[in-house]
Design a protein around this motif. Structure first.
Motif, short mmCIF file in Angstrom:
data_model
loop_
_atom_site.label_atom_id
_atom_site.label_comp_id
_atom_site.label_asym_id
_atom_site.label_seq_id
_atom_site.Cartn_x
_atom_site.Cartn_y
_atom_site.Cartn_z
N LYS A 115 -2.59 0.21 10.68
CA LYS A 115 -3.61 -0.75 10.25
C LYS A 115 -3.33 -1.10 8.81
N TRP A 116 -3.21 -2.39 8.53
CA TRP A 116 -2.91 -2.84 7.18
C TRP A 116 -3.99 -2.37 6.21
N PRO A 117 -3.58 -1.90 5.04
CA PRO A 117 -2.18 -1.83 4.63
C PRO A 117 -1.52 -0.48 4.80
N ASN A 118 -2.33 0.60 4.92
CA ASN A 118 -1.73 1.93 4.78
C ASN A 118 -2.33 2.99 5.69
N ASP A 119 -3.02 2.59 6.76
CA ASP A 119 -3.67 3.57 7.63
C ASP A 119 -2.88 3.75 8.92
N LEU A 120 -2.91 4.97 9.45
CA LEU A 120 -2.37 5.29 10.76
C LEU A 120 -3.55 5.38 11.72
N VAL A 121 -3.47 4.68 12.84
CA VAL A 121 -4.59 4.60 13.77
C VAL A 121 -4.17 5.06 15.16
N LEU A 122 -5.15 5.63 15.87
CA LEU A 122 -4.95 6.09 17.23
C LEU A 122 -6.19 5.72 18.02
N HIS A 123 -6.00 4.92 19.06
CA HIS A 123 -7.12 4.42 19.86
C HIS A 123 -8.17 3.75 18.98
N SER A 124 -7.70 2.93 18.04
CA SER A 124 -8.54 2.12 17.15
C SER A 124 -9.35 2.95 16.16
N ARG A 125 -9.01 4.21 16.00
CA ARG A 125 -9.70 5.05 15.03
C ARG A 125 -8.69 5.64 14.05
N LYS A 126 -9.17 5.98 12.88
CA LYS A 126 -8.28 6.40 11.80
C LYS A 126 -7.77 7.82 12.01
N GLU A 253 -1.92 -21.55 4.62
CA GLU A 253 -1.78 -20.11 4.74
C GLU A 253 -1.92 -19.48 3.37
N ILE A 254 -2.32 -18.22 3.35
CA ILE A 254 -2.43 -17.50 2.10
C ILE A 254 -1.85 -16.10 2.28
N TYR A 255 -1.59 -15.44 1.14
CA TYR A 255 -1.07 -14.07 1.14
C TYR A 255 -2.04 -13.22 0.33
N VAL A 256 -2.65 -12.26 0.99
CA VAL A 256 -3.74 -11.48 0.41
C VAL A 256 -3.21 -10.16 -0.12
N GLU A 257 -3.52 -9.86 -1.40
CA GLU A 257 -3.10 -8.61 -2.02
C GLU A 257 -3.81 -7.42 -1.37
N PRO A 258 -3.11 -6.28 -1.22
CA PRO A 258 -3.79 -5.07 -0.77
C PRO A 258 -4.96 -4.74 -1.68
N GLY A 259 -6.06 -4.33 -1.09
CA GLY A 259 -7.25 -3.99 -1.87
C GLY A 259 -8.21 -5.14 -2.04
N THR A 260 -7.78 -6.37 -1.69
CA THR A 260 -8.65 -7.54 -1.84
C THR A 260 -9.69 -7.61 -0.74
N ILE A 261 -9.28 -7.28 0.48
CA ILE A 261 -10.20 -7.26 1.61
C ILE A 261 -10.01 -5.97 2.38
N SER A 262 -11.02 -5.61 3.15
CA SER A 262 -10.95 -4.44 4.03
C SER A 262 -11.13 -4.91 5.46
N LEU A 263 -10.17 -4.60 6.30
CA LEU A 263 -10.22 -5.07 7.68
C LEU A 263 -11.13 -4.22 8.55
N GLY A 264 -11.43 -3.01 8.14
CA GLY A 264 -12.35 -2.18 8.90
C GLY A 264 -11.75 -1.69 10.21
N TYR A 265 -12.61 -1.07 11.02
CA TYR A 265 -12.15 -0.48 12.29
C TYR A 265 -12.80 -1.12 13.50
#
Length: 272
Positions: A115-126, A253-265
């Motif tokens: 999960k962008w930018p730096n999470d490992l996910v399993l079955h949609s959970r962190k 199109e835009i390019y979003v810096e890490p930390g600018t938004i949180s995509l959530g779970y």
């Protein structure tokens, strides 16, 4: 929960020699932060490729200064790396580590995604996360520390998942203990850094995108509905928007810096 150093060293030795890590292991039952502990050891003259491992952090930290809750039973480790990278490319270390760990876990039958930018996910959970820190001189990275936290047998929130409990529901358990998980994570980091250094960032990025769970996800940015279409080599999220004009002459199109938004779970829209 104790950590069996001899077992870890035996498993590591059985897997062969390493190009990038590790050179020495520093194992603790509990530390404030494995990243900070490693930085302190480096200041004291420890080898630049040292590894710090703990089963608890009392003041763990995540991305952008957030607290990383790190109860007993999880895996928390930090790895020293001396990469030949410019400071502007530091995020490639996070991409490499995320892909490498996810790919190795998948080889063990654990269907991990990124999960962008730096999470490992399993079955949609962190399942875990990565924090990369660097020391820079004249635009070059002189030292990097890659911190990884993985939920093994520790309690987790509703958005999290731990690997031991998940494996108990599976017909086979390829990762039998915390030491085996540690080996898999270290081998994953090794594999990711090797891909980056030997095959290049374009190959690495292609493999990272293959495991990215956010492709096709819709997000709201500045009140515009966009779709995640990729990630750049600097770790920026590539978002495409539907053209507003009826002729569809151009798709912005835009390019979003890490930390600018949180995509959530969850697959809901996100506001910038």
């Amino acid at each position: 929960m104790g950590f069996n150093r001899q077992l870890l060293e035996t498993i590591l030795e059985s897997r062969g020699k390493y190009t990038y890590l590790p050179s020495s292991l520093h194992i603790f039952e509990s530390v404030p932060s494995t990243n900070q502990t490693l930085w302190d050891l480096l200041k004291q003259g420890a080898d630049k490729k040292s590894v710090v491992i703990a089963t608890q952090q009392t003041s763990g930290r995540g991305q952008w200064g957030r607290q990383w809750i790190s109860p007993t039973g999880g895996l928390y480790l930090s790895v020293g790396i001396v990469p030949k990278l410019e400071a502007k490319d530091s995020y490639q270390l996070t991409l490499a580590s995320a892909w490498g760990i996810a790919a190795l876990l998948r080889q063990c039958g654990v269907s991990v995604g990124i999960k962008w930018p730096n999470d490992l996910v399993l079955h949609s959970r962190k399942l875990g996360g990565i924090l990369t820190e660097t020391k820079v001189h004249n635009g070059q990275i002189m030292q990097a520390v890659i911190g990884v936290g993985i939920n093994w047998a520790n309690p987790v929130p509703d958005t999290g998942i731990n690997l031991e409990s998940w494996q108990a529901t599976q017909p086979t358990q390829a990762i039998s203990c915390l030491e085996m998980l540690t080996t898999t994570v270290l081998l994953g980091i090794e594999s990711g850094i090797e891909c980056l250094c030997q095959e290049g960032v374009n190959v690495l990025l292609s493999r990272y995108l293959d495991l990215l769970t956010n492709i096709g996800e819709q997000v709201y940015i500045n009140n515009l509905l966009g779709t995640v279409v990729g990630v750049t080599s600097q770790g920026k999220l590539h978002v495409s928007f539907e053209a507003n004009d009826p002729n569809h002459i151009k798709t912005p199109e835009i390019y979003v810096e890490p930390g600018t938004i949180s995509l959530g779970y969850c697959k809901s829209s996100v506001l910038i």
